[in-house]
Design a protein around this motif. Sequence first.
Motif, mmCIF file in Angstrom:
data_model
loop_
_atom_site.group_PDB
_atom_site.id
_atom_site.type_symbol
_atom_site.label_atom_id
_atom_site.label_comp_id
_atom_site.label_asym_id
_atom_site.label_seq_id
_atom_site.Cartn_x
_atom_site.Cartn_y
_atom_site.Cartn_z
ATOM 1 N N UNK A 55 1.116 -1.065 0.057
ATOM 2 C CA UNK A 55 0.174 0.046 0.164
ATOM 3 C C UNK A 55 0.914 1.233 -0.019
ATOM 4 N N UNK A 56 0.691 2.177 -0.878
ATOM 5 C CA UNK A 56 1.089 3.416 -0.930
ATOM 6 C C UNK A 56 0.187 4.370 -0.689
ATOM 7 N N UNK A 57 0.425 5.394 0.236
ATOM 8 C CA UNK A 57 -0.544 6.507 0.556
ATOM 9 C C UNK A 57 0.088 7.849 0.369
ATOM 10 N N UNK A 58 -0.479 8.749 -0.496
ATOM 11 C CA UNK A 58 0.016 10.140 -0.584
ATOM 12 C C UNK A 58 -0.961 11.202 -0.248
ATOM 13 N N UNK A 59 -0.591 11.972 0.369
ATOM 14 C CA UNK A 59 -1.476 13.132 0.916
ATOM 15 C C UNK A 59 -0.924 14.412 0.639
ATOM 16 N N UNK A 74 -5.324 -10.539 5.046
ATOM 17 C CA UNK A 74 -4.171 -9.775 4.623
ATOM 18 C C UNK A 74 -3.277 -9.195 5.867
ATOM 19 N N UNK A 75 -2.286 -9.007 5.736
ATOM 20 C CA UNK A 75 -1.401 -8.402 6.898
ATOM 21 C C UNK A 75 -0.274 -7.651 6.453
ATOM 22 N N UNK A 76 0.234 -6.916 7.474
ATOM 23 C CA UNK A 76 1.559 -6.029 6.992
ATOM 24 C C UNK A 76 2.791 -6.784 7.308
ATOM 25 N N UNK A 77 3.789 -6.558 7.313
ATOM 26 C CA UNK A 77 5.098 -7.320 7.158
ATOM 27 C C UNK A 77 5.293 -7.799 8.599
ATOM 28 N N UNK A 78 4.768 -6.991 9.602
ATOM 29 C CA UNK A 78 5.081 -7.396 11.084
ATOM 30 C C UNK A 78 3.811 -8.443 11.633
ATOM 31 N N UNK A 79 2.991 -8.769 10.814
ATOM 32 C CA UNK A 79 2.047 -9.887 10.838
ATOM 33 C C UNK A 79 0.750 -9.220 11.505
ATOM 34 N N UNK A 80 0.828 -7.986 11.583
ATOM 35 C CA UNK A 80 -0.528 -7.093 12.161
ATOM 36 C C UNK A 80 -1.288 -6.866 10.970
ATOM 37 N N UNK A 85 -0.852 5.739 11.582
ATOM 38 C CA UNK A 85 0.171 6.663 10.928
ATOM 39 C C UNK A 85 -0.257 7.907 10.953
ATOM 40 N N UNK A 86 0.600 8.811 10.795
ATOM 41 C CA UNK A 86 0.332 10.383 10.227
ATOM 42 C C UNK A 86 0.758 10.321 8.811
ATOM 43 N N UNK A 87 0.232 11.296 8.215
ATOM 44 C CA UNK A 87 0.234 11.502 6.696
ATOM 45 C C UNK A 87 1.784 11.532 6.217
ATOM 46 N N UNK A 88 2.739 11.824 7.185
ATOM 47 C CA UNK A 88 4.249 11.921 7.002
ATOM 48 C C UNK A 88 4.721 10.593 6.969
ATOM 49 N N UNK A 89 4.132 9.418 7.613
ATOM 50 C CA UNK A 89 4.587 8.111 7.535
ATOM 51 C C UNK A 89 4.318 7.253 6.300
ATOM 52 N N UNK A 90 4.638 6.147 6.255
ATOM 53 C CA UNK A 90 4.282 5.133 5.027
ATOM 54 C C UNK A 90 3.842 3.886 5.805
ATOM 55 N N UNK A 91 2.955 3.136 4.626
ATOM 56 C CA UNK A 91 2.932 1.766 5.136
ATOM 57 C C UNK A 91 3.529 0.746 4.204
#
Length: 91
Positions: A55-59, A74-80, A85-91
Motif C-alpha cells: 500500500x502506498x498512501x500520498x497526501x 491480509x497483513x502487514x510485514x510485522x503480521x498485524x 500513522x500520520x500523513x508523513x509516515x508510510x505503510x
Amino acid sequence: MSNAAINEMLAQSFEDKIFILPALPQKWEKGKISGLLLNGNIICDITWNKQRADVILRNFGISKMREIKLGSGFEFDDKTTTKKITDKDGV
C-alpha cells in the motif's frame, strides 16, 4: 457493477480510518490499482497477491493521525492487520 462499487471493494475511508481491501472477491487473488482518491485528499495505490498487500498512501493535506486496516486475510510485514500513522509516515 459500477466503478464506485469496485472502488469501495478496494478501499474505503471515513474521517481518520482507512480500510484497504475490505471486500475483495476471493477470485481476485492478485491485482493492482493506482490513484484511488480517498477522503482527506489521500491518493492510494494498492498491489496485492494472495495474502500480501503493498500500500502506498500520498497526501496533500494537513498532517493527521489515521488508522489503516487491511481486509480479511491480509497483513502487514510485522503480521498485524492495523497500523496508526500520520500523513508523513508510510505503510
